[in-house]
Design a protein around this motif. Structure first.
Motif, PDB file in Angstrom:
ATOM      1  N   LYS A   1     -42.117  27.155 -15.612  1.00 40.15           N
ATOM      2  CA  LYS A   1     -41.181  27.090 -14.589  1.00 40.15           C
ATOM      3  C   LYS A   1     -41.349  28.257 -13.474  1.00 40.15           C
ATOM      4  CE  LYS A   1     -37.485  25.476 -17.598  1.00 40.15           C
ATOM      5  NZ  LYS A   1     -36.043  25.560 -18.290  1.00 40.15           N
ATOM      6  N   GLU A   2     -41.211  27.793 -12.210  1.00 38.20           N
ATOM      7  CA  GLU A   2     -41.558  29.012 -11.446  1.00 38.20           C
ATOM      8  C   GLU A   2     -40.619  30.232 -11.245  1.00 38.20           C
ATOM      9  OE1 GLU A   2     -41.438  28.843  -6.320  1.00 38.20           O
ATOM     10  OE2 GLU A   2     -41.689  26.970  -7.472  1.00 38.20           O
ATOM     11  N   ARG A   3     -39.217  29.812 -11.624  1.00 46.50           N
ATOM     12  CA  ARG A   3     -38.166  31.103 -11.755  1.00 46.50           C
ATOM     13  C   ARG A   3     -38.654  32.151 -13.054  1.00 46.50           C
ATOM     14  NH1 ARG A   3     -32.142  29.330 -11.891  1.00 46.50           N
ATOM     15  NH2 ARG A   3     -32.938  28.657  -9.553  1.00 46.50           N
TER      16      ARG A   3
ATOM     17  N   THR B   1     -41.863  32.395 -14.177  1.00 43.75           N
ATOM     18  CA  THR B   1     -42.916  33.050 -13.533  1.00 43.75           C
ATOM     19  C   THR B   1     -42.562  34.509 -12.826  1.00 43.75           C
ATOM     20  OG1 THR B   1     -44.172  31.142 -13.659  1.00 43.75           O
ATOM     21  CG2 THR B   1     -44.918  32.839 -12.254  1.00 43.75           C
ATOM     22  N   GLU B   2     -41.661  34.187 -11.706  1.00 44.77           N
ATOM     23  CA  GLU B   2     -41.258  35.133 -10.742  1.00 44.77           C
ATOM     24  C   GLU B   2     -40.420  36.308 -11.531  1.00 44.77           C
ATOM     25  OE1 GLU B   2     -37.914  35.399  -7.064  1.00 44.77           O
ATOM     26  OE2 GLU B   2     -38.126  33.675  -8.204  1.00 44.77           O
TER      27      GLU B   2
ATOM     28  N   CYS C   1     -47.108  31.717  -8.186  1.00 46.03           N
ATOM     29  CA  CYS C   1     -46.773  30.817  -7.216  1.00 46.03           C
ATOM     30  C   CYS C   1     -46.335  31.633  -5.822  1.00 46.03           C
ATOM     31  CB  CYS C   1     -45.577  30.127  -7.383  1.00 46.03           C
ATOM     32  SG  CYS C   1     -44.155  30.971  -8.223  1.00 46.03           S
TER      33      CYS C   1
ATOM     34  N   ARG D   1     -43.482  32.462  -4.602  1.00 47.71           N
ATOM     35  CA  ARG D   1     -42.338  33.362  -5.003  1.00 47.71           C
ATOM     36  C   ARG D   1     -42.502  34.386  -5.775  1.00 47.71           C
ATOM     37  NH1 ARG D   1     -37.628  29.706  -6.937  1.00 47.71           N
ATOM     38  NH2 ARG D   1     -36.620  31.523  -7.391  1.00 47.71           N
TER      39      ARG D   1
END
Length: 1421
Positions: free
Chosen positions: A1226-1228, A1230-1231, A1263, A1265
């Motif tokens: 998930k991108e969140r 990772t951030e 990513c 973000r």
């Protein structure tokens, strides 16, 4: 009409050409009729057809042409009538022409009439057919059936064109089959006429439905018409071109074209067309085939289909398509391989092949073997399928079996699922059609092979002794020595110095003294001997001297002129001649005299016969040894394949598992060695959630075991019992449970076979039929499976079970007794899940008498199987007996008394009165107290057998466990049942009026959720109170043994017997299951055993026990969680395996909280034991399915694994992290992880920790973000960039981000890269100083240019100060008080955990792996 026939009809290329003025005497349409005029003219045509016959087409051709011209505006009846007239004309010509053509008396004018009629009618009929076909296809597209709509038959133009199509083709076929070529001049049929017919046929072939089954008659007629055109009308070249075009544009016509070409080749004898088409396809280049619309798939399908129809015709031209095996098209490579397979199966098979055919066969097989390793998986799959067909057809030479099978076994490791499936099918075919004996394993074949090999060696030695010695001929020797001898002769004949001549003369005089007495023949022999001794110079000199002495001798007459050539010739004659003479003399001496007597002749014959027999025996022995070698190698490959495919039974791909199951069935049906292992291994798949796999396994077992072969029911039953018994021998409990799931359906049926099977089982168990102990155990277990379906099978024969297995001979076979107890358990309610009054037997039942007797007597024995029997027996007592606690209490007393009696008998007589044993039955626990006291008196000489004491303690633990289970299950269930009965009875006694009065009260209780809750809580509280207060009270017998258990467990030095220690530990853990108080009192002791016990089995058992205690009392065990995780790093692999298994269950079932200690599980990903590593991987795979579980744990795992005290290598750390970061998708997440990992740079102390954090960042799927967050956290890691271990991973992040990035984002990435590189090369301090100077210069220049008032100056100064970190972001701002500890980011490992503190010296210590520091470590100015 004949006088008026002065024109010729030339078949036009286009229909419109007929209205244009043509050449001299060429027919032109004179009058195109209007639609209104057509009906009357058609009627005239019809009348003329009746009167004049088919020649009427000559007069009415314009009418049919007009119909074609006005096709779109005409009604369907007009079209149908015209088509019918044309059909009649063609049919009439087919009838009228044969007599004329056969007579050969046609005049030129009649021939012209008939030819024009044929060309006109065929041309018009073909054009009508093409037009109708186009209309039909167009109409089918317009009126295509949708969902729920029925397809209409035909179009509005012609209602029944599909049926009329066949009529048209039949007419054309009948006419074209006649010898109408004689109508043309010189029998040369014009190309336009041929094209007219063939174009119509190809147009019909383009119909999308032509390949359907319903279109087979039409398809056959088209192929037949085209075959006639190819054979009689020179259409082969056109057909070749058209077939290629059809394949390129209509892929669905591959099969139709193959059928057509095969028909033309076989039925019409035009075999050359196959070669022409193959050559056309073979000449296509890879570039041409790679283009879109090249028809490569159609070509492949065409060739494959053609090979199944006419493989013998393809062999002469197969070389032209073999070039595609090196091409880029996988489908063409597949097609060529399939062609080779068809040729090998149908043509090049058998033992009577010629040498050329055998060479082709070997070459084709070599080609197939090469492409078993093709780069494309589809090619590999089809090659394996081709080999499967070859093996099934028995077309594979025996010498290639082992080689191909080894390749097939290797393909089991292929990445492609389809390749694996095909490899399994090929191996099954090998086993089903092998010429060897698969029943023998490679181990069984080893000794026979060694024996026969030794025998072969003896025969070879005997033959070697009798074999004549190899003789090298004189000519061979002369050829070898000739170059060197020639040099010697040349050197001797050259003029030499005086000294050399004098020396040679001196040597010559010495030799001449002995040679003067020799004759010319003696000199020749002497010279030959010198040559054999490599004395070339002496031989040359002797030869020249002999020539001077004997110039007329035949041996030296060649030296009339002395030169190199004549000397070599003379020496050659002497050498070869003397060798041949000596050889003849030697043969004359050794050759026995020829005897003319019959006895001599018979002796020679007998000797020759004996030699022939010995040679025959040698050949047979060589064949036998070779056969054994091939059999052994084949058996080795089979064993290797079985081992691999057995592991494939648990793959995730359903189709592969199904193939593996089918393979296991095949090898078992052919009685292959070790085949039973696969049958057993696939048994647990009956619990698979995949319905297809479960059904495959169930069907396999029904086929193997539940469908026996036999003439009578009794024979079938015997076979079924034998096969099931073989499967159950030495089977585990899990295997038996799986088999029970399959077999219970069979035992539930009331068939004659089922009744007979039960009867055979009772006969085998009771000993009425001779059987082994293993067969009796299998029989009683099968009876237990039958009892699950029908209780009376066992219940009505309890006496038999007790007398046979639990009687006086029970001590002889405790395994049979154990299996008998398991069988009796199947009639209990706990197994059958029945509701109602529980099934119980009285305490004085024969069953319990036998059980207590067997258990008590076994305590003082040393049978290794007694404990398993005891556990099942105690379980049965609590399941079936009334008041089982009383029975077990008496059992414990009896066992303790027997143990004390054994101890009393073993002690010295002088001390026999020192200890007294209370034998009164009034004191229930006297024997146990005496047992404890006897342990205290060991110093005085009284001793108890450690094995017996261990067995007694095991009995105590088992009773304690089942007592708790009995209270919480049976008693609780019985209380609920009685309460339900009571409530139901009260409901019935109450009247309707009372029900209505209490309705409102019940509604309120239901809303509050109190209905039945208070009663259930009361019952549960009662059970809990009994467990806590009564089971371990002083008056209870179980309490008496607890001090003994604690003493044995806490004194490992004194009680060091392994079995005693193991049993005591397990028994103590079962005691701890009784109540929380018992668990709290002894939990420290249990963990001390876990930490310090030197026995791996004790540590493993303790882990399992602690897992059960964690489920029962999670709050008590929660502080001890780190101690459980510590066993993941145990030195013993079995302990690690147990620990990971137990912890996986606890964590995945949410019994235990997942904390930072899970890093110990991550370390097991690199465990040297593959099974442990796979379990660790499975742990994280399952944990990843829980929301954010691994995401929350990753920072702590990284910190723990990168701790310097752990000493993990960089490579191992990278491997573990690569696996764990693969779960972050998930991108969140990772951030957030970017920020967390960057913050960890502040607390990391060593360069290695910095590098590990940087590597972890690089493993994230970064990513946009995440990159932004990385920039924001610049302060955390900027001072570490001088380290290459930090800089390189961050640089790899930049490389990944640049791929496929947009222009704007790519610019940001480039700027960040420059920033990283600058700090890495110059250092953070230098970069910050440069930027500060640049910023100060910029601000001063701005102030000097535009002076500002004081207020604005302060603001400007403020702006200047804030601009430095905003633009450069390199200076760490001073932290304000109160902002120090950031509360936004909190880690579970940062929080203090309340660890259980052990005060005793044996208490294991808990250490925190990561030490935190609050101060910042970056450099400041």
């Amino acid at each position: 009409m004949q006088a008026a026939m002065s024109w010729d009809f030339n078949v036009p290329i286009s229909v419109d050409d007929l209205v244009k003025a043509g050449g001299v005497d060429q027919y032109v349409v004179q009058d195109v009729l209007t639609p209104k005029e057509l009906p009357s003219h058609l009627n005239r045509f019809k009348v003329s057809l009746r009167s004049q016959g088919p020649l009427s087409i000559l007069e009415h051709f314009d009418t049919t042409y007009s119909v074609l011209q006005h096709w779109r505006t005409l009604e369907a009846p007009v079209k149908e009538e015209t088509l019918e007239l044309l059909i009649q004309v063609v049919r009439g010509l087919s009838v009228s022409l044969p007599p004329m053509l056969d007579s050969g008396a046609l005049s030129a004018e009649d021939r012209k009439l008939q030819l024009n009629a044929v060309k006109m009618s065929v041309f018009m009929l073909c054009k009508f057919a093409e037009t109708l076909e186009s209309d039909s296809y167009r109409q089918s597209i317009v009126t295509a059936p949708g969902k729920g709509r029925k397809k209409t038959k035909g179009g509005e133009g012609l209602m029944q064109w599909e049926s009329e199509r066949e009529v048209v083709l039949q007419c054309l076929s009948q006419l074209l089959q006649l010898n109408i070529r004689s109508l043309w001049s010189l029998s040369l049929v014009e190309e336009e006429f041929v094209s007219c017919v063939t174009c119509c046929c190809y147009k019909l072939l383009e119909n999308p439905t032509i390949s359907h089954v319903k279109s087979k008659p039409t398809r056959d007629l088209i192929i037949h018409v085209l075959g006639v055109m190819v054979k009689k009308y020179n259409h082969m070249l056109g057909a070749r071109v058209k077939v290629i075009q059809l394949l390129q544009h209509f892929e669905q016509l591959a099969g139709v074209c193959a059928q057509a070409v095969a028909t033309w080749s076989s039925e019409f004898g035009v075999k050359a067309i196959v070669g022409e088409i193959m050559r056309e396809i073979g000449q296509k280049s890879s570039e041409e085939l790679s283009r879109e619309g090249s028809g490569v798939k159609a070509f492949s399908s065409f060739l494959s289909e053609l090979s199944t129809l006419v493989p013998e015709v393809m062999i002469p031209n197969i070389s032209v398509i073999l070039t595609h095996l090196e091409g880029e098209s996988p489908s063409l490579r597949v097609a060529v391989c399939e062609i080779l397979g068809e040729v090998l199966v149908r043509i090049l098979s058998g033992d009577r092949l010629e040498d050329s055919a055998r060479a082709d066969r070997d070459r084709f097989l070599d080609t197939l073997q090469e492409h078993m390793h093709d780069t494309h998986s589809n090619v590999r799959t089809h090659v394996l399928q081709v080999y499967t067909r070859i093996v099934n057809s028995k077309a594979l030479p025996l010498c290639r079996y082992t080689e191909v099978m080894e390749l097939a076994v290797g393909r089991l490791a292929d990445k492609s699922v389809n390749v694996c499936k095909s490899a399994i099918q090929l191996l099954a075919a090998f086993i089903a059609h092998n010429p060897y004996s698969c029943k023998l394993s490679s181990a069984d074949l080893k000794k026979p092979l060694e024996k026969e090999t030794a025998k072969l060696k003896e025969l070879n030695d005997k033959m070697a002794e009798k074999a004549p010695v190899a003789v090298i001929s004189a000519s061979e020797l002369w050829s070898a020595m000739e170059p060197e001898l020639l040099q010697t002769v040349t050197a001797h004949l050259e003029p030499s110095s005086e000294e050399e001549e004098a020396r040679e003369e001196g040597e010559g005089e010495k030799e001449d003294d002995g040679e003067k007495e020799k004759s010319d023949r003696g000199m020749a022999i002497h010279i030959a001997q010198l040559l054999r001794d490599n004395k070339y110079r002496q031989a040359v000199r002797a030869c020249l001297q002999a020539h001077h002495r004997f110039p007329e001798s035949k041996y030296f007459s060649a030296l009339s002129t002395v030169d190199a050539q004549t000397v070599m010739a003379a020496l050659g004659g002497l050498f070869k001649g003397s060798e041949e003479d000596e050889l003849q003399d030697a043969q004359a001496e050794t050759k026995p005299p020829v005897s003319s007597s019959p006895e001599g002749t018979q002796g020679e014959g007998a000797e020759k016969a004996k030699e022939g027999a010995e040679e025959g025996e040698l050949k047979k022995q060589e064949m036998l040894v070779q056969y054994l070698r091939d059999t052994e190698s084949f058996a080795l490959q089979v064993e290797r394949a079985i081992a691999i495919i057995n592991n494939m039974l648990y793959w995730k791909t359903t189709t592969v598992v199904q193939e593996a199951v089918q393979f296991c069935v095949t090898v078992y049906e052919f009685s292959v060695a070790n085949s039973l292992s696969g049958v057993r291994k696939m048994l647990p798949l009956v619990w698979s959630t995949d319905t297809a796999i479960k059904d495959a396994v169930v069907q396999a077992y029904r086929r193997l075991y539940l469908n026996p072969q036999g003439d009578t029911t009794r024979a079938k039953a015997q076979t079924l019992v034998d096969s099931l018994s073989e499967l159950m021998m030495d089977a585990s409990l899990g295997t038996i449970q799986c088999l029970e799931e399959i077999v219970q359906e069979f035992f539930g049926s009331e068939s004659a076979l089922q009744v007979c099977v039960v009867q055979v089982l009772w006969e085998r168990f009771s000993g009425k039929r001779e059987s082994t102990a293993l067969n009796r155990r299998a029989a009683v277990l099968l009876l237990g499976m039958a009892a699950r379906a029908e209780r009376e099978v066992v219940l009505s024969n309890l006496d038999t079970l007790c007398s046979v297995a639990l009687g006086e001979s029970v001590t002889e076979d405790y395994l049979l007794a154990r299996d008998t107890v398991i069988t009796i358990c199947n009639i209990t309610d706990q197994i059958r899940m029945s509701k109602g009054v529980p099934f119980r037997l009285p305490q004085d039942h024969q069953l319990f008498t036998c059980l207590t007797q067997a258990i008590a007597d076994g305590v003082v024995l040393t049978d290794p199987h007694w404990q398993t029997f005891m556990e099942q027996a105690v379980r049965l007592i609590y399941f079936v007996a009334e008041s089982p606690d009383q029975l077990c209490g008496h059992l414990l007393q009896r066992s303790a008394r027997l143990l004390l009696e054994q101890a009393a008998e073993s002690r010295p007589a002088s001390q026999s009165d020192d200890a007294s044993i209370v034998r009164s039955q009034e004191e229930d626990d006297g024997h146990a107290h005496s047992l404890v006291s006897s342990q205290d008196s060991e110093d005085q000489g009284e001793q108890v057998s450690c094995v017996s004491l261990a067995q007694l303690l095991a009995l105590c633990g088992c009773v304690a466990f089942w007592q708790v289970s009995y209270l919480e299950r049976s008693v609780s269930a019985e209380l609920r049942r009685r309460r339900a009965e009571r409530e139901e009875k009260e409901e019935k006694e109450k009247g309707p009026s009372s029900k209505s009065k209490e309705a409102s009260d019940s509604c309120v209780e239901e809303e509050l959720g109190l209905t039945g809750a208070s009663a259930e809580d009361t019952e549960a509280e009662l059970i809990r109170k009994i467990c806590e207060t009564e089971l371990l009270a002083e008056e209870n017998l179980l309490c008496v043994f607890l001090p003994l258990l604690v003493r044995v467990c806490s004194s490992p030095g004194r009680y060091s017997h392994p079995q005693l220690t193991t049993t005591a530990c397990l028994a103590l853990s079962k005691y701890m299951m009784i109540s929380p108080a018992a668990c709290k009192d002894h939990i420290r002791l249990l963990f001390t055993i876990l930490e310090k016990s030197p026995l791996p089995v004790v540590r493993s058992n303790t882990i399992v026990a602690l897992g059960d205690l964690t489920v029962r009392f999670p709050n008590i065990l929660e502080p001890w969680t780190p101690n459980l995780y510590a066993r993941l790093s145990d030195e013993n692999s079995s302990v690690r395996l147990t620990a990971i298994t137990v912890l996986t269950q606890l964590v995945l079932k949410d019994v235990m909280k997942v904390k930072g200690q899970v890093s110990e599980v991550a370390v097991l990903l690199l465990d040297p034991e593959p099974h442990i590593a796979s379990l660790a991987l499975n742990f994280f795979n399952e944990l990843a399915s829980k929301d954010n579980a691994i995401y929350n744990l990753l920072p702590d795992i990284i910190s723990r694994l990168s701790d310097p005290e752990r000493g993990m290598t960089e490579e191992d750390f990278h491997t573990i992290m690569k696996q764990l970061f693969s779960y972050i998708t998930k991108e969140r997440q990772t951030e957030s992880l970017v920020e967390k990992l960057c913050q960890r740079f502040r607390t990391a102390k060593t360069e290695r920790q910095w590098a590990d954090l940087a590597v972890s960042l690089s493993l994230l799927s970064m990513c946009e973000r995440g990159f932004k967050r990385l920039q924001e956290c610049w302060e955390c890691y900027s001072d570490k960039l001088t380290e290459a271990g930090v800089y390189q991973p961050l640089l790899s992040i930049i490389t990944k981000l640049r791929r496929g990035a947009k222009l704007q984002f790519k610019t940001q990435v480039d700027e960040f890269e420059k920033k990283l590189t600058a700090v890495h090369t110059k250092g953070l301090e230098n970069v910050e100083n440069d930027e500060l100077e640049a910023q100060s210069e910029l601000s001063q220049s701005q102030l000097s240019k535009t002076p500002a008032p004081p207020r604005s100056t302060r603001k400007a100064r403020g702006r200047v100060k804030s601009a430095i970190p905003e633009e450069g972001d390199l200076v760490t701002p001073k932290q304000r008080p109160g902002r120090r500890p950031k509360k936004v980011i909190v880690f579970s490992s940062d929080e203090e955990e309340e660890d259980a503190v052990m005060e005793d010296s044996e208490t294991p210590k808990v250490t925190t792996p990561i030490s935190r520091a609050s101060r910042r470590t970056r450099l400041r100015h």
